[in-house]
Design a protein around this motif. Structure first.
Motif, PDB file in Angstrom:
ATOM      1  N   PHE A 132       2.162  18.477   8.911  1.00 44.70           N
ATOM      2  CA  PHE A 132       0.734  18.265   8.723  1.00 44.70           C
ATOM      3  C   PHE A 132       0.430  16.807   9.064  1.00 44.70           C
ATOM      4  O   PHE A 132       1.316  15.968   9.074  1.00 44.70           O
TER       5      PHE A 132
ATOM      6  N   ASN B 230       0.143   4.074   0.455  1.00 37.92           N
ATOM      7  CA  ASN B 230      -0.225   4.958   1.558  1.00 37.92           C
ATOM      8  C   ASN B 230       0.674   4.776   2.768  1.00 37.92           C
ATOM      9  O   ASN B 230       0.832   5.694   3.559  1.00 37.92           O
ATOM     10  N   LEU B 231       1.245   3.549   2.915  1.00 35.39           N
ATOM     11  CA  LEU B 231       2.106   3.327   4.071  1.00 35.39           C
ATOM     12  C   LEU B 231       3.327   4.233   3.996  1.00 35.39           C
ATOM     13  O   LEU B 231       3.714   4.869   4.961  1.00 35.39           O
TER      14      LEU B 231
ATOM     15  N   ALA C 191      -3.908   3.079   6.442  1.00 35.28           N
ATOM     16  CA  ALA C 191      -2.467   2.891   6.249  1.00 35.28           C
ATOM     17  C   ALA C 191      -1.733   2.690   7.564  1.00 35.28           C
ATOM     18  O   ALA C 191      -0.677   3.260   7.791  1.00 35.28           O
TER      19      ALA C 191
ATOM     20  N   PRO D 118       6.558  16.395   2.193  1.00 37.31           N
ATOM     21  CA  PRO D 118       5.553  16.149   3.233  1.00 37.31           C
ATOM     22  C   PRO D 118       6.147  16.052   4.637  1.00 37.31           C
ATOM     23  O   PRO D 118       5.543  16.542   5.584  1.00 37.31           O
ATOM     24  N   GLN D 119       7.331  15.438   4.741  1.00 42.58           N
ATOM     25  CA  GLN D 119       7.872  15.233   6.095  1.00 42.58           C
ATOM     26  C   GLN D 119       8.294  16.532   6.773  1.00 42.58           C
ATOM     27  O   GLN D 119       8.562  16.549   7.954  1.00 42.58           O
TER      28      GLN D 119
ATOM     29  N   ARG E 260      -2.697   8.291  15.894  1.00 42.41           N
ATOM     30  CA  ARG E 260      -1.394   8.323  15.245  1.00 42.41           C
ATOM     31  C   ARG E 260      -1.199   9.665  14.542  1.00 42.41           C
ATOM     32  O   ARG E 260      -0.119  10.249  14.584  1.00 42.41           O
ATOM     33  N   SER E 261      -2.269  10.154  13.872  1.00 41.09           N
ATOM     34  CA  SER E 261      -2.111  11.449  13.196  1.00 41.09           C
ATOM     35  C   SER E 261      -2.089  12.598  14.192  1.00 41.09           C
ATOM     36  O   SER E 261      -1.498  13.635  13.930  1.00 41.09           O
TER      37      SER E 261
ATOM     38  N   ALA F 136      -1.029  17.949   1.476  1.00 42.71           N
ATOM     39  CA  ALA F 136      -0.108  17.189   2.330  1.00 42.71           C
ATOM     40  C   ALA F 136       1.307  17.178   1.767  1.00 42.71           C
ATOM     41  O   ALA F 136       2.245  16.841   2.472  1.00 42.71           O
TER      42      ALA F 136
ATOM     43  N   ALA G  25       2.088   7.740   4.524  1.00 41.34           N
ATOM     44  CA  ALA G  25       1.740   8.013   5.914  1.00 41.34           C
ATOM     45  C   ALA G  25       3.004   8.274   6.713  1.00 41.34           C
ATOM     46  O   ALA G  25       3.056   9.195   7.530  1.00 41.34           O
TER      47      ALA G  25
ATOM     48  N   ALA H 197       5.808   9.452   5.550  1.00 41.22           N
ATOM     49  CA  ALA H 197       6.347  10.755   5.149  1.00 41.22           C
ATOM     50  C   ALA H 197       5.582  11.878   5.829  1.00 41.22           C
ATOM     51  O   ALA H 197       6.180  12.820   6.355  1.00 41.22           O
ATOM     52  N   VAL H 198       4.255  11.772   5.848  1.00 39.48           N
ATOM     53  CA  VAL H 198       3.463  12.820   6.487  1.00 39.48           C
ATOM     54  C   VAL H 198       3.777  12.898   7.978  1.00 39.48           C
ATOM     55  O   VAL H 198       3.764  13.965   8.576  1.00 39.48           O
ATOM     56  N   LEU H 199       4.102  11.739   8.566  1.00 34.08           N
ATOM     57  CA  LEU H 199       4.440  11.734   9.991  1.00 34.08           C
ATOM     58  C   LEU H 199       5.870  12.205  10.234  1.00 34.08           C
ATOM     59  O   LEU H 199       6.366  12.139  11.346  1.00 34.08           O
ATOM     60  N   GLY H 200       6.572  12.617   9.170  1.00 36.66           N
ATOM     61  CA  GLY H 200       7.863  13.262   9.375  1.00 36.66           C
ATOM     62  C   GLY H 200       9.079  12.426   9.037  1.00 36.66           C
ATOM     63  O   GLY H 200      10.184  12.814   9.352  1.00 36.66           O
ATOM     64  N   ALA H 201       8.889  11.246   8.391  1.00 36.87           N
ATOM     65  CA  ALA H 201      10.048  10.411   8.073  1.00 36.87           C
ATOM     66  C   ALA H 201      10.622  10.821   6.723  1.00 36.87           C
ATOM     67  O   ALA H 201       9.880  10.962   5.750  1.00 36.87           O
TER      68      ALA H 201
ATOM     69  N   LEU I 286       2.094  15.267  -0.887  1.00 35.60           N
ATOM     70  CA  LEU I 286       2.329  13.976  -1.531  1.00 35.60           C
ATOM     71  C   LEU I 286       2.321  14.127  -3.049  1.00 35.60           C
ATOM     72  O   LEU I 286       2.945  13.352  -3.762  1.00 35.60           O
TER      73      LEU I 286
ATOM     74  N   ASP J  18      -7.854   4.373   3.794  1.00 35.97           N
ATOM     75  CA  ASP J  18      -7.650   2.989   4.242  1.00 35.97           C
ATOM     76  C   ASP J  18      -6.774   2.934   5.493  1.00 35.97           C
ATOM     77  O   ASP J  18      -6.270   1.881   5.840  1.00 35.97           O
TER      78      ASP J  18
ATOM     79  N   ARG K 171      -4.055  15.452  -1.087  1.00 38.64           N
ATOM     80  CA  ARG K 171      -2.699  14.981  -1.383  1.00 38.64           C
ATOM     81  C   ARG K 171      -1.783  16.156  -1.719  1.00 38.64           C
ATOM     82  O   ARG K 171      -0.631  16.176  -1.324  1.00 38.64           O
TER      83      ARG K 171
ATOM     84  N   LEU L 240      -2.250  13.479   8.092  1.00 36.82           N
ATOM     85  CA  LEU L 240      -3.258  13.014   7.132  1.00 36.82           C
ATOM     86  C   LEU L 240      -3.728  11.642   7.560  1.00 36.82           C
ATOM     87  O   LEU L 240      -2.929  10.738   7.763  1.00 36.82           O
TER      88      LEU L 240
ATOM     89  N   GLY M 220       5.409   9.009  14.533  1.00 33.10           N
ATOM     90  CA  GLY M 220       5.643  10.426  14.262  1.00 33.10           C
ATOM     91  C   GLY M 220       6.476  11.097  15.355  1.00 33.10           C
ATOM     92  O   GLY M 220       7.305  11.955  15.082  1.00 33.10           O
TER      93      GLY M 220
ATOM     94  N   PHE N 182      -5.551   8.531   6.284  1.00 32.10           N
ATOM     95  CA  PHE N 182      -5.917   7.988   4.977  1.00 32.10           C
ATOM     96  C   PHE N 182      -7.254   7.264   5.019  1.00 32.10           C
ATOM     97  O   PHE N 182      -7.680   6.764   6.051  1.00 32.10           O
TER      98      PHE N 182
ATOM     99  N   ASN O 148       0.840  -1.176   0.000  1.00 40.80           N
ATOM    100  CA  ASN O 148       0.000   0.000   0.000  1.00 40.80           C
ATOM    101  C   ASN O 148       0.889   1.244   0.000  1.00 40.80           C
ATOM    102  O   ASN O 148       1.633   1.481   0.942  1.00 40.80           O
TER     103      ASN O 148
ATOM    104  N   PRO P 150       1.967  13.644  16.657  1.00 43.32           N
ATOM    105  CA  PRO P 150       3.046  14.629  16.486  1.00 43.32           C
ATOM    106  C   PRO P 150       2.543  16.061  16.579  1.00 43.32           C
ATOM    107  O   PRO P 150       3.301  16.970  16.233  1.00 43.32           O
TER     108      PRO P 150
END
Lengths: 551, 358
Positions: free
Chosen positions: B77, A446-447, B85, B72-73, B146-147, B50, A450, A452-456, B52, B83, B47, B79, B99, B81, A444, B150
């Motif tokens: 922000f 999205n993993l 993720a 994005p990192q 989880r979102s 964010a 996700a 990247a959005v969390l800062g990785a 992406l 599904d 997207r 996000l 995060g 998803f 996926n 951080p």
């Protein structure tokens, strides 16, 4: 993306130098030399009834072998797809073993079982007090067919049961609710849905029987030789390189044609039917008929393993010996030594070549898989081609190509063990791609996002999210690459130098030498090979993902 | 100045333009809902926000800074998803901690924060559960915290509750809303569900074909939907097109169901012969047995009846068109049987005029 494409140069250059260039050299050689340039070798072959006979024989033995393979494989595929029974996982692991066994081990197993002094014959002779072995199938077609079926049925089981077990049983249920009987349901619903998988598995099995080398060389005797064996003889014994080249090109044409069909059907076997998670599609047998079927197929699968068992028994009981004695013989330095190489050196050769092969295959396979997954669709179509190219070339042809292309400047690898490892890695890397691609494609995206959005950052995304997820697939690919290298016979036999002899080659050489000690050595090394490969595969069985069996 | 400013944003995939010149802004602490059918560009919008995907043109400014090309990192922000993720190879704790670990927080703080967050969504005991051991609702809650973990400056949701059953969805909606308001987080919530949008939003943004059709509070939009698309998204069913027969304070329109009289909306131009779109609230349509000869009375036949709990919803065929209306459950006077002829009356002042549809 651009960095990824730059990285792609590594595998592409590797393939160009060690795959395309040798094959091109074969083709050039098949056209003769400057003084005698033309298609003469082809016309010699195609007008010689002997070689025409070889072509015809190679085709029809592959057809018969495939039919026999299907007869064994389909019921087993049904068993694994639809029924639960104790020991199922173990049985599934064990019955995939023949496919990953080195050909020479399979051939040895059949000799140990059905040979003149094999287990079956000695048992019958003792039992009925006979003077001559009653079962005489060595050097006959029968044993070739049996060995091919033994070798390939796991392909059918893997490919067909993967699709079958994911078929929604409600499809069959609704056919029955609409008034179809069991046979009608199978014929009108199940079979059409499975057909692409059955055809693609059959084509693959056909292609392997078509290029069969070790089995035919050891079990077939002088009377039966396939194209692959003929190429080997023309190259290594008769030194008629233009003829060998022409024959290799003809064989190449055939295998690519069949593999092209295979990949076409394989695409289709990913039919867009409703796929159900596997757990819900199989159940314990309940009715008597079902129970009898399950038990019968389990017994059949266990019987199929008898050549491997015979190998061990024959080795241990050889010359009235015991396991410890035989083991001591195998690892002794002075007895049965072949060209002054101790068995330990031979085993060490196989091991280190295999480990280097694994490293090369992982690097090449991973780069290609990632590039294929990340770039756009036009490039993605390259994937099948890149995977298929080396699969379509027989090992003997590859070895032959190396002899004529890499034995002279600009690239002179004569006498280097590198040439062996390179040949092995070309046969092995498609397995890495095959295990890795489904996982990468199925991952996926999205993993990653996700994370990247969390800062990785991208490096951490790979390390913390992707690597743990693809690690099992990498391990499966590595094990395949290891097994392929350990068991590789055709290319090794052509390329090998005495000091770099590997186990399969040594087994073949020992077979050609007289004496019980040499037979013991051949049997012992076969057992060792079998054990090493089996352990690896039973260990990784739990990591296997759906659809990554042999293919 | 608003916290987030999006102006004239465009993003196309190949020839398909997914976001086509979108401008809007969000104030700090505001909860926006992007509402629209699937394929309208909502997800692309998120997207791009964010990081992406990069926009083809237009600008995104956050806190006074242009962030079009920030990866994005580095945006801080969040996000959630569609599904979810959730990382399948990690347990609940590691998912929520991910995060925080990226921010290189000391592990004692990570532990404390994750425990607080899990307690917040009543998953305190689930730290070491694997993701696949969780139920659908539990997964949603893990993904939510989880979102949140951080402490993102902007949190976005891509229809995160779509797959849940109605009761669970409603309870999570109010839970999420409560948490967001407590934290005072600026959020953008994407959905296609009107009720979800009403529960969550301070302000609604209606999107269709990659463009914003209308923005406003739930109350504003429901009392004055801009066009047929917005009206339908809000759940209105009686949207008719009619040709103006007579202009004036009381318009006469030729509609498929017959000639309708409606009070003219001040400030719009309705010349004779022009086509107007009108919206008739189901509740403004009355049903009766007797054929009264009032204004906006029609004769029709009931073609469909759906039980709606507190009333029946009737579909009535009138001349060449049809109207939906409500009928009380137990009433002798009001017919509610299929194929029964009925008399329909539309309340003229409650007829609203919409912009032409799409």
């Amino acid at each position: 993306m651009t960095a990824g494409r730059l990285l792609l140069i590594v595998p592409l250059a590797y393939l160009a130098i060690f795959f395309i260039y040798p094959l091109g050299s074969i083709f050039a050689r098949s056209l003769g030399d400057e003084s005698n340039f033309g298609f003469e070798p082809f016309s010699i072959l195609l007008n010689d009834p002997y070689y025409l006979g070889r072509i015809w024989f190679t085709i029809w033995q592959a057809v018969v072998s495939t039919l026999l393979t299907l007869a064994i494989g389909l019921p087993a595929a049904f068993l694994f797809a639809r029924y639960e029974f104790p020991g199922k996982t173990l049985l599934k692991a064990i019955s995939s073993l023949p496919f990953v066994m080195p050909t020479i081990v399979v051939a040895m197993g059949f000799t140990a079982l059905f040979g003149a002094q094999g287990l079956v014959n000695s048992a019958l002779m003792t039992m009925f007090g006979l003077d001559n072995p009653p079962v005489r199938i060595t050097n006959t077609l029968t044993i070739i067919f049996m060995a091919h079926a033994f070798y390939n049925y796991a392909i059918i089981v893997r490919i067909v049961s993967a699709l079958w077990s994911n078929l929604d049983p409600n499809l069959e249920g609704s056919a029955k609710m609409l008034g179809a009987g069991s046979i009608q349901t199978f014929y009108h619903v199940t079979l059409p849905l499975l057909l692409p998988a059955i055809i693609s598995a059959s084509l693959l099995s056909f292609a392997f029987s078509f290029t069969s080398f070790g089995v035919v060389l050891v079990l077939g005797g002088p009377e039966y030789s396939t194209l692959e064996v003929s190429i080997y003889e023309l190259t290594a014994k008769l030194f008629r390189l233009p003829l060998a080249g022409a024959l290799a090109i003809i064989q190449l044409g055939f295998t690519y044609f069949f593999l092209l069909l295979y990949s076409k059907f394989q695409e289709q076997s990913a039919v867009r039917v409703d796929l159900k998670p596997r757990e819900s599609t199989s159940r314990h047998p309940t009715r008597w008929k079902e129970k009898i079927f399950v038990v019968a197929i389990i017994l059949m699968l266990l019987t199929l393993l008898s050549p491997l068992v015979a190998l061990v028994v024959r080795w241990i009981t050889l010359d009235g010996g015991f396991a410890t004695n035989q083991m001591a013989n195998l690892f002794s330095d002075d007895r049965g030594s072949y060209f002054h190489l101790s068995p330990v050196t031979i085993i060490w050769n196989s091991l280190r070549f295999a480990l280097i092969t694994v490293a090369i295959s992982l690097i090449i396979g991973t780069i290609i898989s990632y590039t294929i997954t990340n770039v756009n669709r036009r490039w993605r179509n390259l994937s099948d081609a890149l995977v298929m190219l080396p699969l379509g070339v027989s090992a003997v042809t590859l070895g032959f190509g190396y002899i004529i292309a890499l034995g002279r400047p600009p690239i002179d690898l004569r006498g280097s063990w590198l040439i062996l490892v390179i040949a092995h890695s070309l046969v092995a890397y498609p397995f890495v791609i095959r295990s890795l691609l489904p996982v990468l494609k199925g991952m996926n995206s999205n993993l990653r996002e996700a994370a990247a959005v969390l800062g990785a950052n991208p490096a951490r995304v790979f390390l913390l999210v992707e690597l743990p997820l693809i690690a099992p697939a990498l391990l499966v690919g590595a094990t395949f690459a290891f097994a392929v290298s350990m068991g590789e016979f055709g290319a090794s036999l052509i390329l090998v130098r005495v000091e770099f002899t590997t186990m399969p080659v040594a087994i073949f050489r020992f077979l050609g030498l007289p004496g019980t000690a040499n037979l013991g050595m051949a049997l012992g090394m076969s057992c060792l090979l079998m054990v090493v490969v089996s352990l690896g595969f039973i260990a990784i069985e739990r990591f296997r993902y759906k659809g990554i069996g042999g293919f | 100045m608003p916290l987030l400013c999006v102006s004239d944003l465009r993003k196309a995939y190949g020839d398909v333009s997914a976001v086509d010149g979108v401008s809007f802004s969000a104030d700090e602490g505001e909860l926006l809902c992007l509402l629209g059918p699937s394929g309208c560009g909502k997800t692309t919008m998120l997207r791009v926000l964010a990081g992406l995907d990069e926009p083809d043109s237009g600008t995104i400014t956050f806190d006074g800074r242009e962030i079009n090309h920030l990866p994005p990192q580095q945006r801080d922000f969040g996000l959630m998803f569609q599904d979810l993720a959730l990382f399948p190879h990690m347990d609940v704790f590691s998912n929520v901690a991910f995060g925080l670990r990226m921010q290189k927080l000391p592990s004692s703080q990570v532990e404390k924060r994750v425990e607080e967050l899990l307690a917040l969504v009543e998953l305190g005991d689930y730290s070491h559960r694997k993701v696949h051991e969780l139920s659908g609702g539990e997964r949603q809650r893990v993904a939510l915290v989880r979102s949140l973990a951080p402490a993102p400056k902007l949190l976005m949701f891509d229809e995160p509750l779509g797959s849940l059953d109605r009761a669970l969805r409603e309870s999570l909606q109010s839970q999420v809303h409560k948490i967001l308001k407590e934290v005072g987080l600026t959020s953008i919530y994407v959905t296609h569900d009107r009720d979800e949008a009403f529960t969550m939003a301070d302000r609604l943004i209606f999107m269709n074909h990659g463009q914003i059709i209308q923005t406003g509070s739930p109350e504003e939009t429901i009392s004055a939907p801009a066009d047929g698309f917005v009206a339908r998204t809000l759940g209105f069913k009686n949207i008719l097109a009619g040709v103006v027969l007579e202009d004036g304070p009381m318009l006469k329109l030729d509609c498929p169901i017959g000639v309708i009289s409606a009070n003219k909306r001040p400030g719009i131009n309705t010349p004779r012969g022009s086509v107007q779109t009108i919206l008739i609230d189901e509740k403004a349509v009355s049903v009766s047995n007797d054929s009264a000869n009032e204004i906006n009375s029609f004769q029709g036949v009931i073609t469909e009846r759906v039980f709606r709990g507190y009333h029946y919803e009737l579909r009535v065929k009138i001349n060449g068109g049809e109207l939906y209306c409500h009928a009380p459950l137990e009433s002798r006077e009001v017919p509610s049987e299929i194929n029964q002829p009925v008399s329909i009356c539309v309340d003229a002042p409650s007829i609203r005029f919409l912009d032409s549809d799409e």
